[in-house]
Scaffold this motif. Structure first.
Motif, PDB file in Angstrom:
ATOM      1  N   ARG A   1       0.831  -1.154   0.098  1.00  0.00           N
ATOM      2  CA  ARG A   1      -0.121  -0.021   0.045  1.00  0.00           C
ATOM      3  C   ARG A   1       0.803   1.021  -0.089  1.00  0.00           C
ATOM      4  NH1 ARG A   1      -3.971   0.408   4.758  1.00  0.00           N
ATOM      5  NH2 ARG A   1      -2.705   1.861   5.759  1.00  0.00           N
ATOM      6  N   LEU A   2       1.978   1.080   0.624  1.00  0.00           N
ATOM      7  CA  LEU A   2       2.984   2.541   0.892  1.00  0.00           C
ATOM      8  C   LEU A   2       3.525   2.520  -0.425  1.00  0.00           C
ATOM      9  CD1 LEU A   2       4.336   4.566   2.503  1.00  0.00           C
ATOM     10  CD2 LEU A   2       6.166   2.492   3.192  1.00  0.00           C
ATOM     11  N   ARG A   3       3.992   1.730  -1.161  1.00  0.00           N
ATOM     12  CA  ARG A   3       4.638   1.911  -2.197  1.00  0.00           C
ATOM     13  C   ARG A   3       3.738   2.228  -3.419  1.00  0.00           C
ATOM     14  NH1 ARG A   3       9.256  -2.890  -1.384  1.00  0.00           N
ATOM     15  NH2 ARG A   3      10.284  -1.579   0.015  1.00  0.00           N
ATOM     16  N   GLN A   4       2.328   1.644  -3.426  1.00  0.00           N
ATOM     17  CA  GLN A   4       1.703   2.001  -4.737  1.00  0.00           C
ATOM     18  C   GLN A   4       0.780   3.393  -4.564  1.00  0.00           C
ATOM     19  OE1 GLN A   4      -1.202  -1.370  -4.562  1.00  0.00           O
ATOM     20  NE2 GLN A   4       0.410  -2.858  -5.372  1.00  0.00           N
ATOM     21  N   THR A   5       0.445   3.683  -3.016  1.00  0.00           N
ATOM     22  CA  THR A   5      -0.169   4.901  -3.074  1.00  0.00           C
ATOM     23  C   THR A   5       0.822   6.047  -2.282  1.00  0.00           C
ATOM     24  OG1 THR A   5      -1.234   4.534  -0.634  1.00  0.00           O
ATOM     25  CG2 THR A   5      -2.326   3.433  -2.650  1.00  0.00           C
ATOM     26  N   GLY A   6       1.784   5.763  -1.862  1.00  0.00           N
ATOM     27  CA  GLY A   6       2.609   6.742  -1.275  1.00  0.00           C
ATOM     28  C   GLY A   6       1.925   7.171   0.113  1.00  0.00           C
ATOM     29  N   ALA A   7       1.152   6.197   0.600  1.00  0.00           N
ATOM     30  CA  ALA A   7       0.499   6.850   2.005  1.00  0.00           C
ATOM     31  C   ALA A   7       0.305   5.357   2.907  1.00  0.00           C
ATOM     32  CB  ALA A   7      -0.717   7.546   1.721  1.00  0.00           C
ATOM     33  N   CYS A   8       0.473   5.572   4.139  1.00  0.00           N
ATOM     34  CA  CYS A   8       0.379   4.412   4.934  1.00  0.00           C
ATOM     35  C   CYS A   8       0.292   4.960   6.341  1.00  0.00           C
ATOM     36  CB  CYS A   8       1.289   3.242   4.870  1.00  0.00           C
ATOM     37  SG  CYS A   8       0.858   1.809   5.137  1.00  0.00           S
ATOM     38  N   ARG A   9      -0.898   5.821   6.439  1.00  0.00           N
ATOM     39  CA  ARG A   9      -1.002   6.459   7.693  1.00  0.00           C
ATOM     40  C   ARG A   9      -1.426   5.436   8.854  1.00  0.00           C
ATOM     41  NH1 ARG A   9      -4.465  12.164   9.053  1.00  0.00           N
ATOM     42  NH2 ARG A   9      -3.532  12.114  10.903  1.00  0.00           N
ATOM     43  N   GLY A  10      -0.658   5.512   9.944  1.00  0.00           N
ATOM     44  CA  GLY A  10      -0.879   4.549  11.216  1.00  0.00           C
ATOM     45  C   GLY A  10      -0.800   2.991  10.437  1.00  0.00           C
ATOM     46  N   CYS A  11       0.173   2.986   9.629  1.00  0.00           N
ATOM     47  CA  CYS A  11       0.403   1.631   9.407  1.00  0.00           C
ATOM     48  C   CYS A  11       1.277   0.825  10.268  1.00  0.00           C
ATOM     49  CB  CYS A  11       1.098   1.402   8.119  1.00  0.00           C
ATOM     50  SG  CYS A  11       0.159   1.490   6.479  1.00  0.00           S
ATOM     51  N   ASP A  12       1.094  -0.612  10.766  1.00  0.00           N
ATOM     52  CA  ASP A  12       2.238  -1.238  11.525  1.00  0.00           C
ATOM     53  C   ASP A  12       3.203  -1.891  10.540  1.00  0.00           C
ATOM     54  OD1 ASP A  12       3.380  -2.985  13.132  1.00  0.00           O
ATOM     55  OD2 ASP A  12       1.780  -4.007  13.898  1.00  0.00           O
ATOM     56  N   LEU A  13       4.400  -1.303  10.594  1.00  0.00           N
ATOM     57  CA  LEU A  13       5.452  -1.708   9.669  1.00  0.00           C
ATOM     58  C   LEU A  13       6.577  -1.852  10.759  1.00  0.00           C
ATOM     59  CD1 LEU A  13       5.147   1.317   7.111  1.00  0.00           C
ATOM     60  CD2 LEU A  13       4.959  -1.388   6.754  1.00  0.00           C
ATOM     61  N   ARG A  14       6.506  -2.480  12.024  1.00  0.00           N
ATOM     62  CA  ARG A  14       7.539  -2.808  12.810  1.00  0.00           C
ATOM     63  C   ARG A  14       8.352  -4.088  12.519  1.00  0.00           C
ATOM     64  NH1 ARG A  14       3.534  -4.450  17.676  1.00  0.00           N
ATOM     65  NH2 ARG A  14       2.130  -4.977  15.964  1.00  0.00           N
TER      66      ARG A  14
END
Length: 155
Positions: free
Chosen positions: A42-55
């Motif tokens: 989602r981050l790479r496709q849309t440029g946004a991942c607000r509040g994402c869990d990327l731990r």
């Protein structure tokens, strides 16, 4: 009666029973289960991942220019050599993140938790960083020109 025949008879009988009024009134709740790689995609496709869990995720060398990672959980994430120029990381948790050689030029770092993060050799020019938590960060060789990262912090 043989046990498998009895089991089939009981199964058929249960299937023919009417549903209780409670079961009929129960709303269908969809499960929003995201596969393991979904936040990065989602981050790479849309440029946004607000509040994402990327731990703990490995985003080494990723081109994340101008992305929206507000309030994202990046604790222990590996962002070695990542380009986060102009990214909005407001409120993100980057405790113990590996940001060696990352580019955070003009990034929004207000309220970011960078405790124990490694910013060695990173470029953090003119990053806006009020309220940043920076206790224990490593920044040997980093260019922090105009960012107030070390003393702009909070608790």
């Amino acid at each position: 009666m043989h046990s498998s025949a009895l089991q089939r008879t009981l199964t058929a009988a249960v299937l023919l029973l009417p549903l209780s009024p409670f079961a009929q009134a129960a709303p269908v709740v969809p499960l929003n289960v995201m596969p393991y790689g979904a936040p990065e995609q989602r981050l790479r496709q849309t440029g946004a991942c607000r509040g994402c869990d990327l731990r703990g995720r490995d985003l080494s060398g990723a081109h994340l220019i101008g992305v929206d990672l507000r309030d994202a959980d990046l604790r222990g994430a590996v962002l070695v050599g990542a380009n986060l120029e102009g990214a909005d990381l407001s409120g993100a948790r980057l405790n113990r993140a590996d940001l060696r050689r990352a580019n955070l030029t003009n990034a929004e770092l207000s309220g970011v938790d960078l405790r124990l993060a490694d910013l060695s050799d990173a470029v953090v020019i003119n990053a806006y960083a009020p309220g940043v938590r920076s206790e224990g960060i490593r920044y040997a060789g980093a260019d922090l020109t105009g960012s107030h990262l070390i003393y702009g912090g909070g608790d």
